[in-house]
Design a protein around this motif. Structure first.
Motif, short mmCIF file in Angstrom:
data_model
loop_
_atom_site.label_atom_id
_atom_site.label_comp_id
_atom_site.label_asym_id
_atom_site.label_seq_id
_atom_site.Cartn_x
_atom_site.Cartn_y
_atom_site.Cartn_z
N ALA A 13 81.64 -34.80 5.27
CA ALA A 13 80.23 -34.45 5.09
C ALA A 13 79.89 -34.28 3.61
O ALA A 13 78.83 -34.71 3.15
N ARG A 14 80.80 -33.67 2.86
CA ARG A 14 80.57 -33.48 1.42
C ARG A 14 80.55 -34.82 0.71
O ARG A 14 79.72 -35.06 -0.19
N HIS A 16 79.68 -37.75 1.95
CA HIS A 16 78.43 -38.44 2.27
C HIS A 16 77.24 -37.82 1.54
O HIS A 16 76.31 -38.53 1.16
N ALA A 17 77.28 -36.51 1.37
CA ALA A 17 76.18 -35.84 0.67
C ALA A 17 76.11 -36.26 -0.80
O ALA A 17 75.04 -36.26 -1.41
N ARG A 18 77.25 -36.63 -1.37
CA ARG A 18 77.31 -37.04 -2.77
C ARG A 18 76.87 -38.48 -2.97
O ARG A 18 76.51 -38.88 -4.06
N ASP A 103 80.39 -24.08 0.95
CA ASP A 103 79.62 -24.45 -0.25
C ASP A 103 80.25 -23.95 -1.54
O ASP A 103 80.14 -24.59 -2.58
#
Length: 262
Positions: A13-14, A16-18, A103
């Motif tokens: 998920a991290r 893809h967020a980047r 986070d």
């Protein structure tokens, strides 16, 4: 919490967020010409950015793919742990991800936390009725019933230690509730669980002995497995032994150090 079938870990998920939005990715091949031959005739093709639309469609099928899992299709709507029985760590990881716990962690710390959750829950992942989709394709060793009882107590104690050591306030309260749901889910399963080998022993113990020539070791092995096959434990007895294991784990003097730095 509702299970997100497209969720395959906080690290993913991290990542893809980047990534920039698909429409902002510049394809270096756009505008390039390539020569092709079709039915004996030569053509010049100019590549366009329409390939981005294809890439976008492909990335939208992850949740649909996991929705086809037989475990998802047979899931109990009242039991959150019935959706991903081969990867239960994802349930705990998704909760922590949605609670923003990850986070403040670096990539290395996040990876360690998810690895810890995998190691804690791996043992009971083999108790699923259906094989279904195995996220990482790792073959889980099947436990026997005695191992399953111990693993339930062990994983419960480890999850509680994780919560007591790393979590606080509302995040801890929600995680503790998930632990209770986890225990409830697996307690129902282990009460009547038998491995394939144990089911074989149970069936063979009902067969009248044959006058076959056996060595001393074979005779001894047959006698022991037949006794195991004929042994039946009540739910109360099983619950009692699991509780005994849990008390043993609680009595252990655990070093109060954050497991991220073990």
């Amino acid at each position: 919490m509702k299970i997100d079938l497209g969720y395959i870990g906080a690290m993913v998920a991290r990542y893809h967020a980047r990534k920039p939005p698909i429409h902002e990715i510049k394809n270096p091949l756009v505008g390039k010409q390539i020569g092709v031959i079709r039915i004996g005739e030569a053509y010049q093709i100019t590549l366009s950015d329409e390939i981005k639309q294809v890439q976008g469609l492909m990335s939208m099928t992850v949740e649909e793919f996991f929705s086809k899992d037989i475990n998802v299709q047979n899931a109990d709507l009242t039991d959150i742990f019935s959706n991903r029985p081969q990867d239960q760590w994802l349930v705990f990881s998704q909760y922590l991800h949605e609670s923003k716990y990850f986070d403040s962690l670096s990539d290395e710390e996040l990876n360690k936390v998810e690895t810890i959750l995998q190691h804690i829950t791996d043992g009971l992942d083999s108790l699923t009725t259906y094989s279904g989709i195995n996220l990482f394709g790792i073959k889980k060793q099947q436990l026997n019933s005695y191992e399953a009882h111990l693993e339930l107590a062990s994983s419960t104690a480890a999850l509680q230690h994780f919560s007591d050591t790393l979590l606080s306030d509302n995040v801890k309260a929600g995680f503790d509730q998930l632990i209770q749901d986890y225990v409830r889910h697996y307690t129902k399963i282990v009460m009547d669980y038998q491995s394939i080998e144990e089911r074989f022993y149970t069936a063979r113990a009902k067969i009248k002995s044959l006058n076959a020539p056996l060595t001393y070791q074979q005779t001894r092995q047959l006698s022991m497995t037949n006794k195991l096959g004929k042994t039946i434990y009540t739910h109360e007895e099983i619950e009692s032994i699991i509780n005994h294991y849990q008390e043993m784990f609680k009595a252990l003097k655990v070093k109060k150090t954050c497991p991220l730095y073990y």
